[in-house]
Design a protein around this motif. Structure first.
Motif, PDB file in Angstrom:
ATOM      1  N   GLN A 171       0.826  -1.206   0.000  1.00 29.54           N
ATOM      2  CA  GLN A 171       0.000   0.000   0.000  1.00 29.54           C
ATOM      3  C   GLN A 171       0.864   1.262   0.000  1.00 29.54           C
ATOM      4  OE1 GLN A 171      -2.812  -0.228   3.236  1.00 29.54           O
ATOM      5  NE2 GLN A 171      -3.578  -2.228   2.573  1.00 29.54           N
ATOM      6  N   GLY A 172       2.054   1.168   0.598  1.00 31.50           N
ATOM      7  CA  GLY A 172       2.922   2.342   0.697  1.00 31.50           C
ATOM      8  C   GLY A 172       3.822   2.556  -0.502  1.00 31.50           C
ATOM      9  N   GLY A 173       3.890   1.562  -1.398  1.00 33.57           N
ATOM     10  CA  GLY A 173       4.771   1.672  -2.552  1.00 33.57           C
ATOM     11  C   GLY A 173       4.046   1.379  -3.848  1.00 33.57           C
ATOM     12  N   HIS A 174       4.756   0.785  -4.782  1.00 30.53           N
ATOM     13  CA  HIS A 174       4.166   0.467  -6.084  1.00 30.53           C
ATOM     14  C   HIS A 174       4.698  -0.879  -6.551  1.00 30.53           C
ATOM     15  CE1 HIS A 174       2.260   1.402  -9.950  1.00 30.53           C
ATOM     16  NE2 HIS A 174       3.309   0.812 -10.518  1.00 30.53           N
ATOM     17  N   GLY A 175       3.796  -1.860  -6.684  1.00 30.11           N
ATOM     18  CA  GLY A 175       4.192  -3.163  -7.172  1.00 30.11           C
ATOM     19  C   GLY A 175       4.357  -3.166  -8.685  1.00 30.11           C
ATOM     20  N   TRP A 176       5.266  -4.017  -9.173  1.00 33.33           N
ATOM     21  CA  TRP A 176       5.481  -4.090 -10.617  1.00 33.33           C
ATOM     22  C   TRP A 176       5.882  -5.495 -11.032  1.00 33.33           C
ATOM     23  CZ3 TRP A 176      10.431  -5.539 -11.857  1.00 33.33           C
ATOM     24  CH2 TRP A 176      11.444  -5.229 -10.937  1.00 33.33           C
ATOM     25  N   ASP A 177       5.692  -5.780 -12.320  1.00 30.08           N
ATOM     26  CA  ASP A 177       6.020  -7.082 -12.897  1.00 30.08           C
ATOM     27  C   ASP A 177       6.911  -6.986 -14.123  1.00 30.08           C
ATOM     28  OD1 ASP A 177       4.128  -9.130 -11.465  1.00 30.08           O
ATOM     29  OD2 ASP A 177       2.809  -7.466 -11.990  1.00 30.08           O
ATOM     30  N   VAL A 178       6.882  -5.843 -14.817  1.00 27.91           N
ATOM     31  CA  VAL A 178       7.492  -5.721 -16.140  1.00 27.91           C
ATOM     32  C   VAL A 178       8.951  -5.280 -16.038  1.00 27.91           C
ATOM     33  CG1 VAL A 178       7.386  -4.528 -18.367  1.00 27.91           C
ATOM     34  CG2 VAL A 178       5.276  -5.153 -17.172  1.00 27.91           C
ATOM     35  N   VAL A 179       9.808  -5.963 -16.784  1.00 30.03           N
ATOM     36  CA  VAL A 179      11.201  -5.563 -16.973  1.00 30.03           C
ATOM     37  C   VAL A 179      11.380  -5.255 -18.459  1.00 30.03           C
ATOM     38  CG1 VAL A 179      13.618  -6.233 -16.809  1.00 30.03           C
ATOM     39  CG2 VAL A 179      11.986  -7.015 -15.077  1.00 30.03           C
ATOM     40  N   SER A 180      11.839  -4.044 -18.773  1.00 34.38           N
ATOM     41  CA  SER A 180      11.969  -3.678 -20.185  1.00 34.38           C
ATOM     42  C   SER A 180      13.287  -2.969 -20.445  1.00 34.38           C
ATOM     43  CB  SER A 180      10.800  -2.791 -20.622  1.00 34.38           C
ATOM     44  OG  SER A 180      10.758  -1.597 -19.872  1.00 34.38           O
ATOM     45  N   ILE A 181      13.781  -3.187 -21.648  1.00 30.92           N
ATOM     46  CA  ILE A 181      14.967  -2.479 -22.141  1.00 30.92           C
ATOM     47  C   ILE A 181      14.518  -1.613 -23.315  1.00 30.92           C
ATOM     48  CG2 ILE A 181      17.251  -2.708 -23.190  1.00 30.92           C
ATOM     49  CD1 ILE A 181      17.543  -5.359 -21.735  1.00 30.92           C
ATOM     50  N   ARG A 182      14.898  -0.346 -23.289  1.00 27.50           N
ATOM     51  CA  ARG A 182      14.496   0.610 -24.313  1.00 27.50           C
ATOM     52  C   ARG A 182      15.718   1.330 -24.854  1.00 27.50           C
ATOM     53  NH1 ARG A 182       9.305   3.115 -20.890  1.00 27.50           N
ATOM     54  NH2 ARG A 182       8.322   1.077 -20.521  1.00 27.50           N
ATOM     55  N   ASP A 183      15.565   1.896 -26.035  1.00 26.08           N
ATOM     56  CA  ASP A 183      16.668   2.697 -26.552  1.00 26.08           C
ATOM     57  C   ASP A 183      16.624   4.091 -25.942  1.00 26.08           C
ATOM     58  OD1 ASP A 183      14.732   4.180 -27.955  1.00 26.08           O
ATOM     59  OD2 ASP A 183      15.143   3.211 -29.870  1.00 26.08           O
ATOM     60  N   ALA A 184      17.549   4.950 -26.341  1.00 26.28           N
ATOM     61  CA  ALA A 184      17.663   6.277 -25.734  1.00 26.28           C
ATOM     62  C   ALA A 184      16.434   7.136 -25.976  1.00 26.28           C
ATOM     63  CB  ALA A 184      18.907   6.992 -26.258  1.00 26.28           C
ATOM     64  N   ALA A 185      15.683   6.825 -27.038  1.00 28.06           N
ATOM     65  CA  ALA A 185      14.465   7.579 -27.344  1.00 28.06           C
ATOM     66  C   ALA A 185      13.231   7.004 -26.667  1.00 28.06           C
ATOM     67  CB  ALA A 185      14.246   7.615 -28.854  1.00 28.06           C
ATOM     68  N   GLY A 186      13.399   5.912 -25.938  1.00 33.04           N
ATOM     69  CA  GLY A 186      12.269   5.307 -25.234  1.00 33.04           C
ATOM     70  C   GLY A 186      11.566   4.210 -25.994  1.00 33.04           C
TER      71      GLY A 186
END
Length: 377
Positions: free
Chosen positions: A67-82
């Motif tokens: 509740q105090g933070g933010h859960g996540w599942d996704v790991v992603s690699i992006r280029d410099a432009a996103g």
């Protein structure tokens, strides 16, 4: 009845407060001694992987943390432009219906753990230091900075990587060393694009990472490789961080660069690392968390290892009536597990400093580490 009735914990950080809560749950009287003030809690954020969430769930702390933070599942690699280059989902090792990992602001996590420890019945003394430690066959006595003397069956040293307790009890030879890297962390507003663990890669090899901390916030991080510890004058920090972000054209990173100096928290920490050999106890003094093991952050497991330490120590103290047996069991369960993660993180750090293999080598190390962490404690 377990091995101890009362315990003094030195250090009111993640490991110390989790240990206080865990010990109160098994009926042990606990007093936490913390040199800082409650208002001193600062910092950006911390990531807790599935193994840490599993331990927090066992201690009935995970809901408050989620509740105090933010859960996540996704790991992603992006280029410099996103633009996305690779995306995968982290396995949910502790609960198939809950997030694989959690990002949370360090001050918020500290508040949650303090509230849990106090509610469980632990006493917490801020603005207090230990000036002397004496132990005998029956207990350990501490002299406190305001003149009081206290005594307990066990002293848990959770006072960090630069632990004075470790220095006093184990000797000067056990001290951290610089690993040749450090990290900048910068707290920013979180956009929808920052939905998990993200690495933005520039063709020059520079990398910016992002991790969510709440619905509103995330932090960016930048690894720096230097032979000597980096020192940047305080009045040059904002300029330095803007330059780190300048090559990246992802909209969310441009926005973050524009907001540097607008009151968002920026910190730099060199990687001073330590892996204590077993045993982690001498007499009635035992090490926990960073005082026993300070890791490079490549496995994002420093806080998680401290949380696991606290859970396992409480389990062993409850399981055995003999203190030496309990502390030996704690070291057996923890030293090999922590050292494996320490070694993997250090290997990745060395590869980043002086690449000798393909990128797949680092990915393989990460996968090895995550698989190892998923195993039961």
């Amino acid at each position: 009845m377990g091995a101890v009735k009362n315990v003094i914990v030195l250090g009111g950080g993640i490991g110390g407060l989790t240990a206080a809560h865990a010990l109160r749950r098994i009926g042990v009287s606990v007093r936490v001694i913390e040199m800082g003030d409650r208002s001193d809690r600062i910092g950006t954020g911390i990531t807790l992987l599935g193994n840490a969430l599993r331990a927090l769930a066992e201690l009935e702390l995970v809901e408050a943390c989620l509740q105090g933070g933010h859960g996540w599942d996704v790991v992603s690699i992006r280029d410099a432009a996103g633009n996305p280059l690779l995306q995968q989902f982290s396995p949910r090792i502790w609960d198939p219906d809950r997030p694989a990992a959690l990002g949370i602001m360090r001050p918020r996590l500290g508040q949650i753990l303090e509230e849990a420890a106090r509610t469980s019945g632990a006493e917490i003394a801020f603005n207090t230091t230990v000036t002397r430690i004496d132990q005998d066959a029956e207990g350990v006595t501490v002299q406190l900075s305001h003149g009081e003397t206290d005594r307990a069956d066990l002293l848990i040293a959770a006072d960090g990587v630069y632990s004075k307790t470790r220095q006093q009890i184990f000797g000067e030879e056990f001290k951290p060393h610089y690993a040749g890297q450090g990290v900048w962390r910068y707290t920013v507003s979180r956009t929808e694009a920052m939905d998990g663990f993200i690495l933005y890669r520039h063709p020059t090899g520079r990398v910016v990472g992002a991790l969510p901390l709440s619905k509103e916030l995330c932090y960016l991080f930048f690894l720096e490789t230097t032979d000597e510890k980096l020192r940047v004058a305080q009045d040059q920090v904002c300029h330095y961080v803007r330059n780190l972000l300048a090559p990246f054209t992802a909209p969310e990173l441009i926005q973050a660069a524009d907001l540097v100096g607008e009151g968002n928290h920026i910190s730099y920490r060199p990687f001073d690392v330590l892996m204590m050999p077993a045993p982690w106890h001498r007499g009635r003094v035992v090490l926990l968390g960073d005082s026993a093991h300070s890791l490079t952050p490549q496995m994002t497991s420093g806080g998680g290892m401290a949380i696991e330490d606290a859970l396992v120590l409480a389990q062993e103290l409850r399981r055995s009536r003999d203190l030496e047996t309990a502390l030996a069991g704690y070291c057996v369960r923890r030293e090999e597990r922590v050292k494996r993660i320490y070694d993997i993180g250090y290997a990745i750090c060395n590869e980043e400093r002086n690449p000798m293999h393909s990128r797949e080598y680092q990915i393989g190390l990460l996968r090895e580490g995550y698989a190892f962490l998923s195993a039961p404690v």
